[in-house]
Design a protein around this motif. Structure first.
Motif, short mmCIF file in Angstrom:
data_model
loop_
_atom_site.label_atom_id
_atom_site.label_comp_id
_atom_site.label_asym_id
_atom_site.label_seq_id
_atom_site.Cartn_x
_atom_site.Cartn_y
_atom_site.Cartn_z
N ALA A 1 0.83 -1.21 0.00
CA ALA A 1 0.00 0.00 0.00
C ALA A 1 0.87 1.26 0.00
CB ALA A 1 -0.92 -0.01 1.21
N LYS A 2 1.98 1.21 0.75
CA LYS A 2 2.89 2.35 0.78
C LYS A 2 3.56 2.56 -0.58
CE LYS A 2 4.12 2.09 5.71
NZ LYS A 2 5.23 1.87 6.67
N GLN A 3 3.94 1.47 -1.22
CA GLN A 3 4.59 1.56 -2.53
C GLN A 3 3.66 2.16 -3.58
OE1 GLN A 3 5.88 -2.66 -2.64
NE2 GLN A 3 7.91 -1.89 -3.11
N ILE A 4 2.40 1.74 -3.56
CA ILE A 4 1.42 2.28 -4.51
C ILE A 4 1.24 3.77 -4.29
CG2 ILE A 4 -1.04 2.27 -5.13
CD1 ILE A 4 -1.00 -0.77 -4.72
N SER A 5 1.16 4.18 -3.03
CA SER A 5 1.03 5.60 -2.70
C SER A 5 2.24 6.39 -3.19
CB SER A 5 0.86 5.76 -1.19
OG SER A 5 0.76 7.13 -0.84
N PHE A 6 3.42 5.80 -3.05
CA PHE A 6 4.65 6.47 -3.49
C PHE A 6 4.68 6.63 -5.01
CE2 PHE A 6 9.11 6.22 -4.92
CZ PHE A 6 9.63 7.32 -4.26
N ILE A 7 4.27 5.59 -5.74
CA ILE A 7 4.26 5.67 -7.20
C ILE A 7 3.33 6.78 -7.68
CG2 ILE A 7 3.58 4.45 -9.31
CD1 ILE A 7 4.45 1.84 -7.91
N MET A 8 2.12 6.85 -7.09
CA MET A 8 1.17 7.89 -7.50
C MET A 8 1.74 9.28 -7.21
SD MET A 8 -1.37 6.48 -8.98
CE MET A 8 -2.53 7.86 -9.04
N SER A 9 2.42 9.45 -6.08
CA SER A 9 3.02 10.73 -5.74
C SER A 9 4.11 11.12 -6.74
CB SER A 9 3.59 10.67 -4.33
OG SER A 9 4.26 11.86 -3.99
N GLU A 10 4.94 10.15 -7.11
CA GLU A 10 6.01 10.41 -8.06
C GLU A 10 5.48 10.77 -9.44
OE1 GLU A 10 9.67 10.28 -7.60
OE2 GLU A 10 8.67 10.80 -5.71
N ILE A 11 4.44 10.06 -9.90
CA ILE A 11 3.85 10.37 -11.21
C ILE A 11 3.33 11.80 -11.23
CG2 ILE A 11 1.85 9.88 -12.69
CD1 ILE A 11 4.02 7.85 -13.10
#
Length: 579
Positions: free
Chosen positions: A468-478
């Motif tokens: 869940a943390k990784q998915i949140s990080f990817i969306m933030s980076e995009i």
């Protein structure tokens, strides 16, 4: 905030813990599995909860069901009128524990004096939507995990309009659920008390018959022709789910008499033993249907998912082989067929509804008939909400669809309906057969007329707390990346549905997006290409949707492949930074 170990210990030491839950809890020896079962509560997203069956706050069991229904029962009196008399309709599918969860919901509602209408046997999701409207109920509950693997189950809430609850309704129900401190002590009536209360009402065939009556009116055929026997060879599979009775009955009353059912998949089976996944989006689900189709020389293959809100269709291609149409392709064909057979006087006020990740071919078809296209966020609940608004505005709903095999022909149901879609698909196939064409031919004609639109989707599964943390990080980076192009396609705009803002990169101007907020980003590219990233609300997945429009099929396939490869590289770079 309590640690997962404290929550686990509370369950472990609870003397009245359900025997089955207690037995399953004792079997778990892996600390990581225990942590995953107790580190959080199941997220109430996409109108309900869904998860793996088993003990724990992050699992589907009698306690997580009771807590949700208790919250719903506390919410209803403040947001609905005559709740106790109108009651709640409850339906369930063929999964493990579905009927048990349906009765648990009735037991909790009865403590509040709320009448519960429960179907005597399994029923499709669209029938639950119809039943809420037909009975004038305060809301509906559907026990289902749709097309998820066998170890899953879920609970979805429907509002009094028969649609999936809106984000506002969801937030209010979540707030009511969160006020419940202990899921283990939610009050409920036992079987004897429930029977004596007079609040449990079993539903038989009445709703089925009323639904089938309404099915007659979705036909685009002349009434006389509708009652003629039709020369169309159909293979149908309910994929071990709920749709057998309604689909076969509806086809028969529309005089499609050459229906060959895949017998191995006609019987409800919670293990879905003949398929890898009971999902008509996946071609393997049609393996047995294709075998039968070859034997009977079928014109079309129809397959519904377990709760019958999604429909998959396979037709013969130019090589005489069965090819499963995508949701975008079937939706486009259905839209064209419906508009082709609608009164032109309706067009001015008619609205076609699709989601932001659904093919732009639909818009092109609607434009050719001078019918307006409306877009919603991903999820059929938003399409249902729009139809409800039409009740007041006087606008005409003419068709709605999404790329994930969901379609709605008529608003007497307010959710995607595979039964409606199956009937109108059969009628459409018959129409084109009378003109010497297959649905594959008709689809090719649409491409030739409007452009070779092609779509794709990929998903990244990242399970557990870290996922869940990784998915949140990817969306933030995009969101923070300053991309000028993707796979050679020039960036034109970025639509951020979390901030409800569209950034036009050509002049740096900003415009509001008049849709509910959602954690989703869409990259608008030139040459009618686009990419959209969206975390799933019910699964540990990050979904990426793609759309292109080329000069021909080969050109579109090449563009789509380049777009997917480019986004995969971008994802890899982000994940490397995270690592």
């Amino acid at each position: 905030m309590r640690s997962w170990k404290e929550v686990y210990q509370r369950w472990h030491s609870f003397e009245q813990l359900d025997e089955q839950v207690q037995l399953e809890l004792r079997k778990i020896n892996d600390t990581s599995l225990l942590e995953d079962a107790f580190y959080k509560e199941l997220t109430f997203g996409t109108g309900g909860i869904r998860g793996v069956l088993g003990p724990g706050t992050n699992r589907m069991n009698v306690y997580t069901v009771r807590k949700v229904v208790e919250g719903l029962a506390n919410y209803l009196p403040y947001h609905r009128v005559n709740v106790k008399d109108r009651g709640v309709v409850i339906a369930y599918d063929s999964r493990y524990m579905s009927k048990e969860f349906a009765l648990e919901a009735a037991r909790v509602l009865s403590v509040h004096g709320i009448k519960a209408y429960v179907f005597e046997s399994l029923r499709p999701t669209p029938l639950l939507s119809f039943a809420v409207r037909y009975l004038g109920a305060a809301c509906g509950i559907m026990i289902t995990a749709s097309h998820n693997p066998p170890e899953y189950n879920g609970l979805k809430v429907y509002n009094e309009d028969g649609g999936q609850i809106t984000p506002t309704e969801s937030d209010q129900i979540v707030a009511a659920i969160n006020e419940i401190e202990d899921e283990l002590t939610v009050p409920f009536l036992n079987d004897e008390e429930l029977a004596e209360s007079g609040l449990l009402h079993w539903i038989g065939k009445e709703i089925d018959n009323a639904y089938l009556e309404r099915i007659n009116y979705i036909s685009r055929m002349d009434p006389a022709k509708r009652m003629q026997d039709k020369d169309l060879q159909i293979v149908f599979t309910p994929l071990h789910g709920t749709s057998y009775d309604l689909v076969t009955s509806a086809l028969e009353q529309m005089r499609f008499l050459n229906v060959h059912v895949v017998t191995e998949q006609a019987i409800p089976d919670p293990d879905f033993s003949t398929v890898e996944s009971p999902n008509p989006e996946e071609h393997q689900a049609f393996a047995l249907a294709e075998e039968l189709g070859d034997k009977v020389d079928a014109d079309i293959l129809l397959g519904t998912d377990p709760d019958a809100d999604r429909l998959g269709v396979a037709v013969k291609n130019g090589y005489g082989e069965f090819q499963v149409l995508t949701g975008n392709q079937l939706g486009s064909l259905l839209l064209d067929y419906i508009l082709r057979h609608s009164n032109p006087n309706v067009y001015k006020n008619a609205k076609m509804i699709k989601t932001v990740v659904t093919t732009e071919l639909g818009r092109a078809i609607a434009d050719s008939y001078h019918v307006e296209t409306l877009e919603t966020l991903t999820g059929f609940k938003y399409i249902g909400e729009k139809i409800h608004q039409f009740d007041a505005s006087g606008e005409t709903f003419i068709f709605g669809f999404e790329e994930s095999y969901g379609y709605l022909v008529s608003g007497f149901v307010r959710d995607k309906d595979a039964i409606q879609a199956a009937i109108i698909t059969a009628e459409m196939a018959y129409y084109w057969k009378q003109r010497g064409k297959t649905l594959f031919d008709a689809l090719h004609d649409l491409y030739e007329t409007h452009g070779f639109y092609l779509e794709g989707m990929s998903s990244l599964t990242l399970k557990g707390k870290e996922g869940a943390k990784q998915i949140s990080f990817i969306m933030s980076e995009i969101r923070n990346m300053e991309l000028t192009n993707v796979a050679g396609f020039k960036m034109k705009a970025v639509e951020d549905y979390l901030t409800s803002e569209k950034l036009n990169l050509e002049d740096n101007s900003k415009a509001p997006i008049d849709l509910p907020k959602e954690n989703m980003v869409k990259l608008m590219l030139d040459e009618k290409a686009w990419v959209c990233l969206r975390p799933s609300g019910t699964e540990p997945k990050l979904k990426t949707y793609y759309g292109v429009c080329g000069k021909n099929r080969k050109d579109s396939e090449e563009k789509l492949a380049k777009l997917k490869e480019a986004m995969a590289n971008i994802m890899d770079k982000i994940m490397t930074v995270k690592a």
